[in-house]
Design an enzyme around this catalytic site. Structure first.
Site, PDB file in Angstrom:
ATOM      1  N   GLY A  59      -6.107   2.052 -14.383  1.00 42.70           N
ATOM      2  CA  GLY A  59      -7.262   1.364 -14.991  1.00 42.70           C
ATOM      3  C   GLY A  59      -7.872   0.059 -14.301  1.00 42.70           C
ATOM      4  N   ASP A  61      -9.514  -1.980 -11.402  1.00 43.37           N
ATOM      5  CA  ASP A  61     -10.309  -1.804 -10.348  1.00 43.37           C
ATOM      6  C   ASP A  61      -9.838  -2.419  -9.045  1.00 43.37           C
ATOM      7  OD1 ASP A  61     -11.968  -0.148 -12.024  1.00 43.37           O
ATOM      8  OD2 ASP A  61     -12.653  -2.081 -13.017  1.00 43.37           O
ATOM      9  N   HIS A  86     -14.514  -6.944   6.175  1.00 43.80           N
ATOM     10  CA  HIS A  86     -13.416  -5.962   5.254  1.00 43.80           C
ATOM     11  C   HIS A  86     -13.349  -6.531   4.117  1.00 43.80           C
ATOM     12  CE1 HIS A  86     -12.084  -3.561   9.019  1.00 43.80           C
ATOM     13  NE2 HIS A  86     -13.320  -3.145   8.527  1.00 43.80           N
ATOM     14  N   ASP A 173      -7.585 -10.497  11.395  1.00 43.25           N
ATOM     15  CA  ASP A 173      -7.235  -9.225  11.937  1.00 43.25           C
ATOM     16  C   ASP A 173      -7.878  -8.883  13.369  1.00 43.25           C
ATOM     17  OD1 ASP A 173      -6.243  -8.912   9.427  1.00 43.25           O
ATOM     18  OD2 ASP A 173      -7.627  -7.051   8.762  1.00 43.25           O
ATOM     19  N   ASP A 205      -1.537 -11.673  12.838  1.00 42.23           N
ATOM     20  CA  ASP A 205      -1.766 -10.413  12.126  1.00 42.23           C
ATOM     21  C   ASP A 205      -0.413  -9.583  12.466  1.00 42.23           C
ATOM     22  OD1 ASP A 205      -2.576  -7.746  11.202  1.00 42.23           O
ATOM     23  OD2 ASP A 205      -4.081  -7.532  12.702  1.00 42.23           O
ATOM     24  N   SER A 243     -17.732   0.034   6.114  1.00 38.74           N
ATOM     25  CA  SER A 243     -17.962  -1.274   6.910  1.00 38.74           C
ATOM     26  C   SER A 243     -17.668  -0.952   8.563  1.00 38.74           C
ATOM     27  CB  SER A 243     -17.286  -2.683   6.385  1.00 38.74           C
ATOM     28  OG  SER A 243     -15.734  -2.253   6.496  1.00 38.74           O
ATOM     29  N   HIS A 373      -9.040   8.749  14.526  1.00 37.71           N
ATOM     30  CA  HIS A 373      -9.096   7.443  14.261  1.00 37.71           C
ATOM     31  C   HIS A 373      -7.949   6.613  15.170  1.00 37.71           C
ATOM     32  CE1 HIS A 373      -9.870   3.685  11.711  1.00 37.71           C
ATOM     33  NE2 HIS A 373      -8.340   3.505  11.701  1.00 37.71           N
ATOM     34  N   HIS A 377      -5.510  -2.723  14.441  1.00 35.59           N
ATOM     35  CA  HIS A 377      -4.613  -3.834  14.470  1.00 35.59           C
ATOM     36  C   HIS A 377      -3.893  -3.950  15.744  1.00 35.59           C
ATOM     37  CE1 HIS A 377      -5.604  -5.021  10.130  1.00 35.59           C
ATOM     38  NE2 HIS A 377      -5.586  -3.559  10.005  1.00 35.59           N
ATOM     39  N   ASP A 452     -10.277  -5.521 -14.358  1.00 38.05           N
ATOM     40  CA  ASP A 452     -10.352  -4.328 -15.281  1.00 38.05           C
ATOM     41  C   ASP A 452     -11.840  -4.198 -15.789  1.00 38.05           C
ATOM     42  OD1 ASP A 452     -10.131  -2.150 -16.643  1.00 38.05           O
ATOM     43  OD2 ASP A 452      -8.527  -3.255 -18.052  1.00 38.05           O
TER      44      ASP A 452
END
Length: 561
Positions: A59, A61, A86, A173, A205, A243, A373, A377, A452
């Site tokens: 529940g 978010d 990001h 990052d 990072d 993004s 992909h 990093h 939430d």
């Protein structure tokens, strides 16, 4: 509220001339990155991101950094520096600005465009300051020099913060892709120059610190996508972060090469790519991009759908497609490309998506079976390069789980940084830079803040545990009426169970035990309704545990007549 290190006490008052660093997120986890720097009574915030929930947080978010440490000092904040666009670095900004709306947001053009669009949805008009690499801007006692770094989103910046206590270099990052799609490499010359001047604390990072060698260049993804497109004769669906401008660019290029049209799916994808195209970060070939509404007028072999959901987010477009709950249906022979790496904790959700899509007859191409992909990093080889170039006096690994932070610290030691100058901290741990030495001086409470629905921070860990119990163990309600004069049970107990495979008749065996326990308790002097409810809870809980091997949520109600 939780205290991350009970062995650490609250920190002492900050010494004059010292710099304090407190991470309110991002250390010990991949997400909700936020660091607070304090000098001479003023504060500087670097990043303010969100963490996405895991399966054991039903529940929820979003998860925010814990602002309690600064909520009484909002007027002391000079600025919020955003290293890149990001969500794990900018997603919590709207929630912090609710507390003080005029805190200046500082970042690159694309980063501020992304956060400004997000803030518009929250009806917040931010105060912004666009900065570029090689620019130095002063905010109160903090002189901030910005350095170009390469990441999986354009316009990322590292920041060197200089105060009277010394210079802190925060990478944000970054990686060291020598062949980036936009030609913008990590500025190692600036790193070297800063190293010559002296970097007193290097906040670096850690995400890929366990990965040996160097990250594969982004340009190697293009030919792989081109090959996958060439082998597909039906629809192609590509899922990525909303993004990830570089990946969308490569998809547009591959589609153009194979005579396909691309439709963007998902509100955040449409919004972000619209911004990127308007600002010139995304180059859209003529005629390639179309509205989703026009897809039905094209043949399957002319279509590419670019959507969100590569991390298995339940409400994202790809998850809904896999569940048959989206206007776009996935069919036999379609190709689905997951063009992102797995964020730790999301593995099960992603594998569920892959299985669901495969069951629908799609061919699923992902990082496990094709090079679609590359990480954003720096790997171990790149980190070692940075340590050797900078020769920092102190190192504080950031952005990563504990194992990543420890691995990064070990790399620093290998390059000659003394072990006692490597600070391994977690969220809430307070680090002071005094006379050129960084050390842990205490810790502050720093818990998870759950979003939430419209509720922010109201959901507690105890309530989250209740949700887990409800989802995993079931629910039992008990109702009984007792005669306060005679001490007898005159109605019930009525037992209603939910989430049990067994029929309700199975609970007939425990009813006499509940009646006996209630009457014995009343005879023993228990007259308080709460006490009697706890008696019912214990009896039924013990019986269900022994008989059914379950630990459900039990809600008892006793009424006196």
């Amino acid at each position: 509220m939780s205290h991350p290190h009970p062995e650490l006490s609250l920190p002492p008052a900050l010494q004059a001339g010292a710099l304090r660093i407190v991470a309110l997120g991002g250390l010990g986890e991949v997400g909700r990155n936020m660091a607070v720097l304090e000098y001479d009574g003023r504060l500087l915030v670097i990043d303010c991101g969100v963490l996405f929930p895991e399966d054991n947080q039903p529940g929820v978010d979003l998860i925010l950094p814990d602002f309690d440490y600064i909520k009484d000092r909002l007027d002391d904040i000079e600025a919020i520096i955003l290293t890149h666009g990001h969500e794990d670095h900018i997603g919590a900004v709207p929630y912090l600005l609710r507390l003080r709306r005029d805190i200046p947001l500082v970042g690159s053009q694309l980063t501020l465009a992304f956060i400004s669009a997000k803030l518009k949805e929250h009806r917040i008009a931010p105060v912004t300051r666009v900065v570029k690499e090689d620019e130095t801007v002063t905010f109160g006692p903090f002189a901030c020099e910005f350095v170009a770094v390469n990441h999986s989103i354009p316009d990322a910046l590292a920041v060197a913060v200089t105060t009277g206590a010394g210079t802190v270099l925060h990478t944000g990052d970054f990686k060291m892709d020598q062949l980036p799609l936009d030609g913008r490499v990590t500025d190692l010359r600036a790193f070297a120059r800063l190293g010559e001047k002296g970097v007193d604390l290097f906040m670096v990072d850690s995400t890929n610190a366990e990965v040996p060698g160097f990250v594969t260049p982004e340009v190697e993804i293009g030919p792989v996508l081109d090959s996958v497109f060439g082998a597909s004769d039906k629809r192609i669906i590509v899922a990525s972060f909303s993004s990830h401008v570089h990946r969308v660019q490569q998809v547009l290029n591959a589609a153009h090469n194979h005579g396909r049209r691309v439709a963007l799916v998902g509100r955040s994808m449409v919004r972000n790519m619209g911004i990127a195209a308007e600002l010139g970060y995304l180059k859209v070939p003529d005629g390639v991009l179309i509205d989703l509404k026009k897809v039905d007028s094209l043949r399957d072999d002319e279509i590419v759908l670019m959507c969100t959901g590569s991390q298995g987010e339940p409400m994202a477009a790809l998850s809904r497609m896999a569940n048959g709950d989206h206007k776009v249906s996935v069919g036999h022979g379609d190709t689905v490309i997951l063009a992102s790496s797995l964020i730790p904790g999301n593995e099960n959700a992603v594998f569920r998506i892959i299985n669901g899509l495969t069951r629908l007859g799609a061919r699923v191409v992902h990082g496990g079976n094709a090079k679609v992909h590359v990480s954003g990093h720096a790997s171990a080889g790149e980190l070692i390069y940075c340590y050797n170039i900078l020769r920092p006096k102190n190192v504080m690994p950031v952005h990563g789980e504990v194992r990543h932070l420890v691995a990064n610290g070990a790399l620093a030691v290998k390059t000659g940084v003394p072990a006692d100058r490597v600070v391994l901290a977690e969220d809430g741990v307070v680090v002071d830079l005094v006379d050129g030495k960084a050390s842990v001086v205490g810790a502050v409470p720093c818990g998870y803040v759950y979003v939430d629905g419209s509720s922010v921070g109201e959901l507690t860990d105890a309530e989250l545990k209740d949700r887990q119990i409800l989802g995993e163990e079931g629910f039992i309600s008990l109702f009984a009426v007792v005669d306060s004069a005679t001490g007898k049970v005159i109605a019930g107990p009525h037992i209603l169970a939910r989430g049990f495979a067994e029929d309700d008749a199975v609970f007939e065996d425990v009813r006499p035990q509940v009646v006996q326990a209630l009457e014995d308790s009343i005879a023993g002097g228990a007259t308080d309704v709460h006490q009697l409810q706890q008696v019912m809870r214990r009896v039924v809980g013990r019986w269900v545990s022994n008989r059914l091997r379950r630990r459900p949520m039990i809600v008892p109600v006793v009424v006196e007549a």
